[in-house]
Design an enzyme around this catalytic site. Structure first.
Site, PDB file in Angstrom:
ATOM      1  N   CYS A  47      57.529  33.612  77.865  1.00 59.95           N
ATOM      2  CA  CYS A  47      58.003  34.555  78.886  1.00 59.95           C
ATOM      3  C   CYS A  47      59.160  35.387  78.356  1.00 59.95           C
ATOM      4  O   CYS A  47      59.899  34.970  77.476  1.00 59.95           O
ATOM      5  CB  CYS A  47      58.436  33.770  80.121  1.00 59.95           C
ATOM      6  SG  CYS A  47      59.150  34.780  81.420  1.00 59.95           S
ATOM      7  N   SER A  49      62.001  35.972  79.597  1.00 64.72           N
ATOM      8  CA  SER A  49      63.330  35.355  79.732  1.00 64.72           C
ATOM      9  C   SER A  49      63.636  34.393  78.585  1.00 64.72           C
ATOM     10  O   SER A  49      64.801  34.178  78.256  1.00 64.72           O
ATOM     11  CB  SER A  49      63.455  34.604  81.055  1.00 64.72           C
ATOM     12  OG  SER A  49      63.089  35.446  82.085  1.00 64.72           O
ATOM     13  N   HIS A  52      64.998  36.572  76.114  1.00 61.29           N
ATOM     14  CA  HIS A  52      66.378  36.907  76.458  1.00 61.29           C
ATOM     15  C   HIS A  52      67.341  35.817  75.987  1.00 61.29           C
ATOM     16  O   HIS A  52      68.465  36.103  75.584  1.00 61.29           O
ATOM     17  CB  HIS A  52      66.522  37.121  77.971  1.00 61.29           C
ATOM     18  CG  HIS A  52      65.874  38.387  78.452  1.00 61.29           C
ATOM     19  ND1 HIS A  52      65.575  38.622  79.777  1.00 61.29           N
ATOM     20  CD2 HIS A  52      65.454  39.484  77.788  1.00 61.29           C
ATOM     21  CE1 HIS A  52      65.009  39.809  79.897  1.00 61.29           C
ATOM     22  NE2 HIS A  52      64.919  40.352  78.697  1.00 61.29           N
ATOM     23  N   HIS A  68      60.125  27.678  79.792  1.00 58.09           N
ATOM     24  CA  HIS A  68      60.277  27.317  81.217  1.00 58.09           C
ATOM     25  C   HIS A  68      59.021  27.536  82.037  1.00 58.09           C
ATOM     26  O   HIS A  68      59.053  27.398  83.257  1.00 58.09           O
ATOM     27  CB  HIS A  68      61.431  28.133  81.824  1.00 58.09           C
ATOM     28  CG  HIS A  68      61.165  29.605  81.809  1.00 58.09           C
ATOM     29  ND1 HIS A  68      61.280  30.350  80.668  1.00 58.09           N
ATOM     30  CD2 HIS A  68      60.747  30.453  82.769  1.00 58.09           C
ATOM     31  CE1 HIS A  68      60.955  31.609  80.931  1.00 58.09           C
ATOM     32  NE2 HIS A  68      60.620  31.694  82.207  1.00 58.09           N
ATOM     33  N   CYS A 175      56.107  30.441  86.246  1.00 54.77           N
ATOM     34  CA  CYS A 175      57.042  31.593  86.217  1.00 54.77           C
ATOM     35  C   CYS A 175      56.352  32.909  86.508  1.00 54.77           C
ATOM     36  O   CYS A 175      56.375  33.393  87.629  1.00 54.77           O
ATOM     37  CB  CYS A 175      57.817  31.685  84.904  1.00 54.77           C
ATOM     38  SG  CYS A 175      58.955  33.090  84.943  1.00 54.77           S
TER      39      CYS A 175
HETATM   40  N1  COD Z   1      57.979  53.830  83.426  1.00 53.41           N
HETATM   41  C1  COD Z   1      56.837  53.163  83.681  1.00 53.41           C
HETATM   42  N2  COD Z   1      56.458  52.048  83.007  1.00 53.41           N
HETATM   43  C2  COD Z   1      57.255  51.610  82.034  1.00 53.41           C
HETATM   44  C3  COD Z   1      58.465  52.271  81.685  1.00 53.41           C
HETATM   45  C4  COD Z   1      58.804  53.433  82.422  1.00 53.41           C
HETATM   46  N3  COD Z   1      59.921  54.117  82.162  1.00 53.41           N
HETATM   47  N4  COD Z   1      59.040  51.595  80.668  1.00 53.41           N
HETATM   48  C5  COD Z   1      58.234  50.556  80.389  1.00 53.41           C
HETATM   49  N5  COD Z   1      57.164  50.552  81.202  1.00 53.41           N
HETATM   50  C6  COD Z   1      56.052  49.605  81.255  1.00 53.41           C
HETATM   51  C7  COD Z   1      55.605  49.117  79.897  1.00 53.41           C
HETATM   52  O1  COD Z   1      54.677  49.998  79.304  1.00 53.41           O
HETATM   53  C8  COD Z   1      54.969  47.765  80.245  1.00 53.41           C
HETATM   54  O2  COD Z   1      53.600  47.888  80.522  1.00 53.41           O
HETATM   55  C9  COD Z   1      55.689  47.355  81.537  1.00 53.41           C
HETATM   56  O3  COD Z   1      56.494  48.432  81.921  1.00 53.41           O
HETATM   57  C10 COD Z   1      56.613  46.122  81.343  1.00 53.41           C
HETATM   58  O4  COD Z   1      55.838  45.074  81.031  1.00 53.41           O
HETATM   59  P1  COD Z   1      56.332  43.806  80.152  1.00 53.41           P
HETATM   60  O5  COD Z   1      55.087  43.213  79.610  1.00 53.41           O
HETATM   61  O6  COD Z   1      57.414  44.195  79.240  1.00 53.41           O
HETATM   62  O7  COD Z   1      57.000  42.901  81.246  1.00 53.41           O
HETATM   63  P2  COD Z   1      56.489  41.651  82.118  1.00 53.41           P
HETATM   64  O8  COD Z   1      55.394  41.963  83.060  1.00 53.41           O
HETATM   65  O9  COD Z   1      56.319  40.474  81.228  1.00 53.41           O
HETATM   66  O10 COD Z   1      57.707  41.466  83.111  1.00 53.41           O
HETATM   67  C11 COD Z   1      58.916  41.209  82.696  1.00 53.41           C
HETATM   68  C12 COD Z   1      59.985  41.884  83.513  1.00 53.41           C
HETATM   69  C13 COD Z   1      60.297  43.194  82.840  1.00 53.41           C
HETATM   70  C14 COD Z   1      59.599  42.149  84.933  1.00 53.41           C
HETATM   71  C15 COD Z   1      61.180  40.935  83.418  1.00 53.41           C
HETATM   72  O11 COD Z   1      62.328  41.499  83.929  1.00 53.41           O
HETATM   73  C16 COD Z   1      60.891  39.640  84.121  1.00 53.41           C
HETATM   74  O12 COD Z   1      60.264  38.759  83.573  1.00 53.41           O
HETATM   75  N6  COD Z   1      61.288  39.532  85.366  1.00 53.41           N
HETATM   76  C17 COD Z   1      61.064  38.362  86.125  1.00 53.41           C
HETATM   77  C18 COD Z   1      62.291  38.105  86.877  1.00 53.41           C
HETATM   78  C19 COD Z   1      62.594  36.653  87.026  1.00 53.41           C
HETATM   79  O13 COD Z   1      62.530  36.153  88.104  1.00 53.41           O
HETATM   80  N7  COD Z   1      62.972  35.984  85.922  1.00 53.41           N
HETATM   81  C20 COD Z   1      63.463  34.649  85.993  1.00 53.41           C
HETATM   82  C21 COD Z   1      62.974  33.723  84.939  1.00 53.41           C
HETATM   83  S1  COD Z   1      61.695  34.333  83.974  1.00 53.41           S
HETATM   84 ZN    ZN Z   2      59.888  33.358  83.005  1.00 56.59          ZN
END
Ligand code: COD
Ligand code: ZN
Ligand code: ZN
Length: 375
Positions: A47, A49, A52, A68, A175
């Site tokens: 994931c 995080s 991070h 996690h 998660c």
């Molecule tokens: N406009 C539109 N789309 C965009 C832009 C933009 N400016 N920039 C990037 N994107 C797109 C990317 O192309 C990609 O497809 C998408 O956004 C992000 O996807 P990923 O794969 O990087 O992210 P995910 O789905 O794995 O999610 C991760 C989050 C970014 C949401 C991250 O903040 C998270 O995991 N949040 C969960 C919050 C939480 O509760 N965490 C606690 C423990 S994990």
């Molecule tokens: Zn997570």
């Protein structure tokens, strides 16, 4: 021969230093103390995080065993444990549910005061670690530590799930899936026939779409700057997909026009301030609800005009999709078993634990939706 009460030697991916690859090590895992549970991990997702924690934007003490998002089988339990027993299939919970604090007692709150997420302390609740490696104590991570064959968690940080559930899939309920799905069904409370906009189509964004669909949304508009993400978004329920780069005007204006004045529900699933504002602005000014799911850049503020809310919008956010973890995870697994939503579209790669560094390369390069590590 039973391992209960004994130290277990097993394989784990240890993060010794920030920004360095994991090293696969033999670690010793001490038996669970009172109100603790030792789990044999069967599958764990990679994931954002966790990354991070590797790059230091989530500060956690090192050396540590991170991870996690997992599922496994209870190996043994400490004194006083009543909610799980050896042999039970379980999911570790990075947001615990103590059941006793003011948040757990509140009907809506889920961010239990015993959580260890925002300021990870690297130990179990009693302040100590159950892991050692090369004679050194190794820290835990947000009460879970799943990049290991065996882990120990507090009883408030583990949920028993259906004995028939496929652990290599339901680990995502630990998660990413729940975070997205709950943001739609639990946090926004998406309504039947509504119009939704989802910004960001990674694994979490796709799970938001599944939640909007399950809640009966009539239109789900998926927004991403990478058009390669649209195929899967449609597969899981998006009715339209748009790329902000295809338009001259701001994307919130495009969405307002498409929805005849603003969407009912919007979700930011990227973690950027500009898209958080666009998501807020695209929701209907008098009754729109906008949910922040993406984790923002650390220690920075986003200026906003309060008039945007005075007109009637609601702006919210939640960790783990607003779900009370110990109560909801077994129900989510039951819903998966009843085919209420799929998990397969989220799993693009399956790798053995030994290839964990490859799993993180796939995450960083955007090539994977979710990688599941197996043992
Ligand atoms: N406009 C539109 N789309 C965009 C832009 C933009 N400016 N920039 C990037 N994107 C797109 C990317 O192309 C990609 O497809 C998408 O956004 C992000 O996807 P990923 O794969 O990087 O992210 P995910 O789905 O794995 O999610 C991760 C989050 C970014 C949401 C991250 O903040 C998270 O995991 N949040 C969960 C919050 C939480 O509760 N965490 C606690 C423990 S994990
Ligand atoms: Zn997570
Ligand atoms: Zn609590």
């Amino acid at each position: 021969m039973s391992t209960a009460g004994k130290v277990i030697k097993c394989k784990a991916a240890v993060l010794w230093e920030l920004k360095k690859p994991f090293s696969i090590e033999e670690v010793e895992v001490a038996p669970p103390k009172a109100y603790e549970v030792r789990i044999k991990i069967v599958a764990t997702g990679v994931c954002r995080s966790d990354d991070h924690a590797i790059n230091g934007s989530l500060v956690t003490p090192l050396p540590a065993i991170i991870g996690h998002e997992a599922a496994g089988i209870v190996e043994s339990i400490g004194e006083g444990v009543t909610t799980v027993k050896p042999g039970d299939k379980v999911i570790p919970l990075f947001v615990p549910q103590c059941g006793k604090c003011s948040v757990c007692k509140h009907p809506e709150g889920n961010f239990c005061l015993k959580n260890n997420v925002t300021k990870p302390r690297g130990t179990l609740m009693d302040g100590t670690s159950r892991f050692t490696c090369r004679g050194k104590p190794i820290y835990h991570f947000i009460g879970t530590s799943t990049f290991t064959q065996y882990t120990v968690v507090d009883e408030i940080s583990v949920a028993k799930i259906d004995a028939d559930s496929p652990l290599e899939k339901v680990c995502l309920i630990g998660c990413g899936f729940s975070t997205g799905y709950g943001s739609a069904v639990k946090v926004a409370k998406v309504t039947q026939g509504s119009t939704c906009a989802v910004f960001g189509l990674g694994g979490v964004g796709l799970s938001v779409i599944m939640g909007c669909k399950a809640a009966g949304a009539a239109r789900i508009i998926a927004v991403d700057i990478n058009k390669d993400k649209f195929v899967k978004a449609k597969e899981v329920g998006a009715t339209e997909c748009i790329n902000p780069r295809d338009y001259e005007k701001p994307i919130e204006e495009v969405l307002k026009e498409m929805s005849g004045g603003g969407v009912d529900f919007s979700f930011e699933v990227i973690g950027r301030f500009d898209t958080m504002m666009a998501a807020l602005l695209c929701c209907q000014e008098a009754y729109g609800v906008s949910v922040i799911v993406g984790i923002p850049p650390s220690a920075q503020n986003l200026p906003m005009n309060p008039m945007l809310l005075l007109t009637g919008r609601t702006w919210k956010g939640a960790i783990f999709g607003g779900f009370k973890s110990k109560d909801s995870v077994p129900k989510l697994v039951a819903d998966f078993m009843a085919k209420k939503f799929p998990l397969d579209p989220l799993i693009t790669h399956v790798l053995p634990l030994e290839k964990i560094n490859e799993g993180f390369d796939l995450l960083r390069s955007g090539k994977s939706v979710r990688t599941v590590l197996t043992f």
